[in-house]
Enzyme design. Structure first.
Site, PDB file in Angstrom:
ATOM      1  CE  LYS A   1     -28.426   2.003   8.154  1.00 42.89           C
ATOM      2  NZ  LYS A   1     -27.982   0.892   9.033  1.00 42.89           N
TER       3      LYS A   1
ATOM      4  CE1 TYR B   1     -32.109   3.584   8.362  1.00 41.48           C
ATOM      5  CE2 TYR B   1     -32.186   3.858   5.976  1.00 41.48           C
ATOM      6  CZ  TYR B   1     -32.032   3.050   7.086  1.00 41.48           C
ATOM      7  OH  TYR B   1     -31.787   1.704   6.914  1.00 41.48           O
TER       8      TYR B   1
ATOM      9  CG  ASP C   1     -29.391   1.446  25.478  1.00 40.36           C
ATOM     10  OD1 ASP C   1     -29.580   1.788  24.292  1.00 40.36           O
ATOM     11  OD2 ASP C   1     -29.964   1.992  26.437  1.00 40.36           O
TER      12      ASP C   1
END
Length: 345
Positions: free
Chosen positions: A217, A213, A99
């Protein structure tokens, strides 16, 4: 050896030039027809669905002997594994829980890898998150997209590195591919001037779904920039691969209320998106076709590509150092800095 940090920063605009080339013009680089992964072991996180599932199938298609389906939900993982076993009955396919919202779970997974696997040839760190609304991981206090896509993914990488080095087959360094995104080339990085950085990335008032987001990255690329100074390609090959925009990945599953937007995403995917098979082929190319030359690379359209232009500036390099230091400080409870330093030995 030339990694992405040694390339000249790209001056080509992301929209429309890079996007059109990435989505419509670039051609997949498939493994040779005689490529055989017999005897090899692979770990794929988030492999119960989507690109992770497709990547796992492509590895099994190449006669992979042992697959670890690393997933948060063992039940969903077992369903996916049953489908894989039906198609590839000769492969050993195990489902192991991990997880990425739990540091304890990540540590337990890494310990299991070290104890139970005799060899590890391939790791695809595919599990990720794109939260449309702010959500805090209570156990860490961080925003979930930032936590899963960056902190937890890098934590798992750091914990696996010593095992990967110790269990490597002479002349065949294991390969690790982190799932990246071409959208990093188009990020604003709204909080880049904040010090410290990580609390600002997790503050509810600073949440911007799109930027969060992309930044999650970019941070992975920044960490890789420094990591290659500690990890030799003779020991472990680490790269980042972009699958481009892929249809059918349920990107908008967390979006509430905006029915029109939820309808437009699948429509845009149908028009412009890669198929999951082609998208996942980017990961397979990174771990099967590519070798030492891909160490430290951001692979886009199946080829090395420069990192975002910010990273080549003096401001960007200072930011890279801050990201590195804050990451190791966050993970110091598990001896992260010592584990990375040990890779030089």
């Amino acid at each position: 050896m030339t990694g992405s940090r040694d390339l000249e920063p790209s001056q080509v605009p992301f929209f429309p030039t890079v996007f059109v080339n990435n989505q419509f013009k670039a051609k997949p680089q498939w493994p040779r027809k005689d490529k055989d992964l017999t005897g090899q072991t692979a770990i794929v996180t988030g492999s119960n669905a989507g690109l992770g599932y497709e990547a796992a199938l492509q590895l099994l298609e190449l006669k992979l002997s042992h697959l670890i389906v690393a997933v948060r939900s063992v039940e969903r993982g077992q369903r996916a594994a049953s489908e894989m076993r039906a198609r590839y009955p000769s492969a050993k396919i195990d489902v192991w829980p991990v997880d990425l919202c739990s540091y304890d779970s990540i540590q337990a997974f890494a310990a299991k890898v070290d104890k139970e696997l005799e060899r590890i040839d391939i790791v695809i760190l595919n599990a990720g998150r794109f939260r449309m609304e702010y959500h805090k991981v209570e156990s860490t206090g961080h925003e979930e997209t930032f936590q899963v896509n960056y902190l937890s993914t890098i934590f798992l990488l750091i914990l696996l590195l010593p095992s990967l080095k110790a269990k490597r087959i002479p002349g065949h360094p294991p390969r690790v591919t982190i799932v990246g995104a071409a959208l990093t080339l188009h990020t604003k990085f709204l909080q880049k001037d904040k010090t410290p950085l990580f609390p600002a990335l997790s503050a509810p008032d600073n949440f911007d779904a799109d930027d969060c987001y992309k930044v999650s990255k970019v941070l992975g690329q920044m960490f890789l920039w420094k990591l290659v100074d500690y990890v030799s390609a003779d020991d472990v090959i680490v790269n980042i691969a972009d699958p481009a925009f892929v249809r059918g990945t349920d990107l908008a599953r967390d979006l509430k209320g905006n029915v029109l937007f939820k309808m437009l995403i699948p429509l845009f995917g149908y028009i412009a998106g890669r198929t999951p098979r082609v998208g996942a082929s980017c990961f397979i190319d990174a771990v099967v076709n590519k070798g030492r030359e891909s160490h430290g690379c951001f692979l886009m359209s199946w080829n090395p590509h420069p990192f975002p232009s910010l990273m080549y500036t003096s401001e960007g390099k200072a930011l890279i150092d801050r990201v590195w230091d804050e990451t190791l400080a966050e993970l110091e409870f598990a001896g992260a800095r010592q584990k990375i330093e040990s890779m030089k030995a």
